[in-house]
Design an enzyme around this catalytic site. Structure first.
Site, mmCIF file in Angstrom:
data_model
loop_
_atom_site.group_PDB
_atom_site.id
_atom_site.type_symbol
_atom_site.label_atom_id
_atom_site.label_comp_id
_atom_site.label_asym_id
_atom_site.label_seq_id
_atom_site.Cartn_x
_atom_site.Cartn_y
_atom_site.Cartn_z
ATOM 1 N N ARG A 1 10.156 7.415 -2.719
ATOM 2 C CA ARG A 1 11.482 8.045 -3.171
ATOM 3 C C ARG A 1 12.024 7.405 -4.865
ATOM 4 O O ARG A 1 13.676 7.520 -5.068
ATOM 5 C CB ARG A 1 13.076 7.542 -2.132
ATOM 6 C CG ARG A 1 13.266 8.469 -1.011
ATOM 7 C CD ARG A 1 14.209 7.567 -0.597
ATOM 8 N NE ARG A 1 13.970 6.667 0.616
ATOM 9 C CZ ARG A 1 14.532 5.154 0.822
ATOM 10 N NH1 ARG A 1 16.689 5.764 -0.221
ATOM 11 N NH2 ARG A 1 14.943 4.544 1.653
ATOM 12 N N ASN B 1 15.229 -6.621 12.109
ATOM 13 C CA ASN B 1 13.420 -7.129 10.805
ATOM 14 C C ASN B 1 13.318 -7.108 9.539
ATOM 15 O O ASN B 1 13.700 -5.753 9.560
ATOM 16 C CB ASN B 1 12.802 -6.639 12.039
ATOM 17 C CG ASN B 1 10.948 -6.411 11.955
ATOM 18 O OD1 ASN B 1 11.099 -8.142 11.177
ATOM 19 N ND2 ASN B 1 10.012 -5.888 11.624
ATOM 20 N N GLY C 1 14.190 -1.725 12.016
ATOM 21 C CA GLY C 1 13.848 -2.242 13.544
ATOM 22 C C GLY C 1 15.078 -3.291 13.882
ATOM 23 O O GLY C 1 15.366 -3.949 13.061
ATOM 24 N N ALA D 1 0.695 -1.309 0.119
ATOM 25 C CA ALA D 1 0.154 0.072 0.042
ATOM 26 C C ALA D 1 0.676 1.292 0.420
ATOM 27 O O ALA D 1 0.427 1.905 -0.431
ATOM 28 C CB ALA D 1 -0.985 0.256 1.195
HETATM 29 C C1 UD1 Z 1 9.478 -1.813 8.440
HETATM 30 C C2 UD1 Z 1 9.359 -2.500 9.765
HETATM 31 C C3 UD1 Z 1 11.073 -2.561 10.402
HETATM 32 C C4 UD1 Z 1 12.117 -3.550 9.423
HETATM 33 C C5 UD1 Z 1 11.810 -2.845 7.868
HETATM 34 C C6 UD1 Z 1 12.100 -3.847 7.397
HETATM 35 C C7 UD1 Z 1 7.306 -1.533 10.691
HETATM 36 C C8 UD1 Z 1 7.105 -0.638 11.802
HETATM 37 N N1 UD1 Z 1 8.916 -1.706 10.733
HETATM 38 O O1 UD1 Z 1 9.864 -0.420 8.308
HETATM 39 O O2 UD1 Z 1 11.376 -2.728 11.847
HETATM 40 O O3 UD1 Z 1 13.768 -3.039 9.639
HETATM 41 O O4 UD1 Z 1 10.632 -2.885 7.395
HETATM 42 O O5 UD1 Z 1 11.782 -3.453 5.365
HETATM 43 O O6 UD1 Z 1 6.897 -2.356 10.155
HETATM 44 N N2 UD1 Z 1 3.339 -0.428 4.313
HETATM 45 C C9 UD1 Z 1 1.510 -0.692 3.818
HETATM 46 N N3 UD1 Z 1 0.567 -0.256 4.782
HETATM 47 C C10 UD1 Z 1 1.069 1.091 5.508
HETATM 48 C C11 UD1 Z 1 2.342 1.058 5.847
HETATM 49 C C12 UD1 Z 1 3.792 0.186 5.192
HETATM 50 O O7 UD1 Z 1 1.056 -1.548 3.150
HETATM 51 O O8 UD1 Z 1 0.717 1.580 6.474
HETATM 52 C C13 UD1 Z 1 3.514 -1.437 3.725
HETATM 53 C C14 UD1 Z 1 4.786 -0.859 2.804
HETATM 54 O O9 UD1 Z 1 4.586 -0.560 1.254
HETATM 55 C C15 UD1 Z 1 6.417 -1.113 2.428
HETATM 56 C C16 UD1 Z 1 6.262 -2.047 3.678
HETATM 57 O O10 UD1 Z 1 4.808 -2.512 4.637
HETATM 58 O O11 UD1 Z 1 6.374 -2.254 1.090
HETATM 59 C C17 UD1 Z 1 6.651 -2.056 4.818
HETATM 60 O O12 UD1 Z 1 6.830 -0.760 5.514
HETATM 61 P P1 UD1 Z 1 7.989 1.118 4.974
HETATM 62 O O13 UD1 Z 1 7.227 1.922 5.712
HETATM 63 O O14 UD1 Z 1 8.634 0.365 4.096
HETATM 64 O O15 UD1 Z 1 8.601 0.439 6.871
HETATM 65 P P2 UD1 Z 1 9.345 1.033 7.090
HETATM 66 O O16 UD1 Z 1 9.676 1.726 8.236
HETATM 67 O O17 UD1 Z 1 10.838 0.320 6.746
#
Ligand code: UD1
Ligand code: CA
Length: 462
Positions: free
Chosen positions: A13, A174, A144, A8
């Site tokens: 970037r 993570n 994380g 989602a």
């Molecule tokens: C997340 C993890 C982190 C981990 C990292 C690995 C969380 C809070 N943190 O961080 O521990 O080390 O991934 O890459 O989960 N997404 C949604 N809906 C949302 C938010 C995100 O679908 O509301 C999806 C994004 O499209 C993406 C993935 O979830 O594919 C990860 O989201 P992102 O915001 O990149 O997580 P990080 O902050 O990088």
């Protein structure tokens, strides 16, 4: 089992109008790669697999692209309040009696074997537990961190921005990928708070909840850091592209191909090779490509949706599209086939020859500078240099039939629709627009004449 794929996020970037998960790696969207892995791991388990993709940014485009795939369900997350919130949206579509695996649409290189290891470790006999995929990074900033106790048991995940200085020193991070019993996952997700630095509902917070309830968290560490690498920018996409290409090159070499430089091959689709195939540098293979045993592909060819027979040589700088080529043929250099070409065994297509929607029988040759369009060419035909099959009258296209053993002279034009009878020879420089009878020489050009007493004009004095 259930598999939830998070897709989602916006992917700011990437700086692209296209949703992030639709960007391609080795010719397929990142989400297709993840779906393939999801299906593969689903097949290793008894029972049906339910796949749910959580979409948000560019939801309509993502859904439209995968609508045909009957085994994929979609749920829209709007607004996006974090990874925990994202998984929560999918829960109503899941089978609560089966565990749920969470994957990411922007982590395309994860291997099925690694997931199988995670699933095995999480399952303790018949008991489905929690499994978390972690990875070690020498540069863990931004991820994380996996916090463990003195015995090595996982306690919780702490995000970079919420971590203490000591926690930030942890290099085990993570990956986001986890598996958990669905009913428990639902309860934990309902209990999440967004009381953290990013005001988001964090999926990894379910780990601390599980530990709090006395459950053991099985952590599996991925050995290959690229497998768990997410794509956030074009530069990261390009670096994973090279890794994907390297994997494909290794598979082709295992199947028997000699690749001049595995760093200089691009395969964007499905490719198979026989033994003793040789592929020189700089080739791009797209769509479905099959190379028969002993085929040789010279440098800098683009080959799309082609089947190339055993022992055939494609010399450098050709662009071949939707062609079926027989055995021991010789193509190029600088040849072009446009869609729907069938070339028999031992056909030669030489320099600057274009063939379109045509077939050429066993042993026929067009060695230099020719255009063969909408033609049925028999066996042992020799298309002379500069021969043009004029298939287009400005409004419609017509077919030309060139029967066995025909020779066309240099610079001849065959105006369709005509048949050139078997064994006929068309004299050099002829334009033939009527039937050409078999077995004879047909010439259609002005007769050569020499003018006696003619003299060249001379320049007048001023
Ligand atoms: C997340 C993890 C982190 C981990 C990292 C690995 C969380 C809070 N943190 O961080 O521990 O080390 O991934 O890459 O989960 N997404 C949604 N809906 C949302 C938010 C995100 O679908 O509301 C999806 C994004 O499209 C993406 C993935 O979830 O594919 C990860 O989201 P992102 O915001 O990149 O997580 P990080 O902050 O990088
Ligand atoms: Ca990220």
């Amino acid at each position: 089992m259930n598999i939830v794929i998070l897709a989602a996020g916006q992917g700011k970037r990437m700086r692209s109008a296209q949703p992030k998960v639709l960007h391609c790696l080795a010719g397929k969207s990142m989400l297709s790669h993840v779906l393939e892995t999801a299906r593969a791991v689903g097949r290793t388990r008894a029972g049906a697999t339910r796949i749910v993709v959580v979409i948000g940014h560019g939801a309509d485009r993502v859904r439209a692209r995968f609508e045909q795939e009957a085994d994929v369900g979609f749920v829209v997350q709007e607004p996006q309040l974090g990874t925990g919130h994202a998984v929560r949206q999918a829960i109503p579509l899941l089978d609560e009696t089966q565990p749920t695996l969470v994957l990411y649409g922007d982590v395309p290189l994860l291997r099925e074997a690694t997931l199988a290891r995670l699933l095995d470790t999480a399952t303790d006999g018949k008991h489905e537990g929690i499994g978390l995929l972690t990875v070690r990074r020498s540069e863990p900033t931004g991820y994380g961190r996996v916090v463990r106790d003195w015995h090595g048991n996982v306690l919780k995940i702490v995000e970079e921005r919420d971590a203490t200085e000591d926690e930030r020193k942890i290099t085990e991070v993570n990956t986001g990928i986890l598996i958990a019993p669905t009913a428990l996952l639902k309860r934990w997700l309902d209990g999440l708070s967004n009381n953290n630095a990013q005001r988001e509902y964090y999926l990894p917070d379910v780990i601390a909840q599980a530990v709090h309830e006395g459950m053991r968290v099985a952590a599996v560490t991925a050995e290959d850091i690229n497998e768990t690498q997410g794509v956030n920018s074009k530069a990261e996409l390009a670096s994973l592209e090279r890794i994907a290409q390297r994997r494909i090159a290794e598979r082709l070499m295992n199947e028997g191909a000699t690749i001049a430089d595995p760093e200089r091959i691009d395969v964007r689709g499905e490719m198979s090779v026989g033994a003793d195939v040789f592929i020189d540098v700089g080739c791009v293979f797209e769509g479905r490509v099959e190379l028969g045993a002993g085929a040789r592909i010279g440098p800098h060819n683009v080959i799309r949706d082609c089947s190339i027979g055993a022992g055939t040589e494609v010399m450098g700088f050709c662009f071949l599209e939707r062609a079926t080529i027989g055995a021991r043929a010789r193509i190029g250099p600088f040849a072009r086939t446009r869609p729907d070409v069938t070339l028999g065994d031992e056909v030669h297509i030489g320099n600057f020859v274009e063939v379109k929607n045509s077939s050429m029988g066993h042993g026929s040759k067009a060695n230099h500078l020719a255009y063969v369009g909408d033609a049925l060419v028999g066996k042992r035909v020799n298309i002379g240099a500069g021969t043009i099959v004029a298939n287009y009258d400005g409004a419609n296209k017509h077919q030309t039939v060139i029967e066995d053993d025909v020779h066309t002279g240099s610079n001849s034009v065959l105006v369709a629709p005509i048949t050139v009878g078997s064994g006929a020879t068309v004299g050099a420089g002829s334009t033939v627009a009527k039937q050409v009878p078999p077995g004879k020489l047909t010439v259609a050009r002005a007769r050569q004449a020499t003018i006696e007493g003619w003299s060249r004009p001379t320049k007048k004095r001023k």
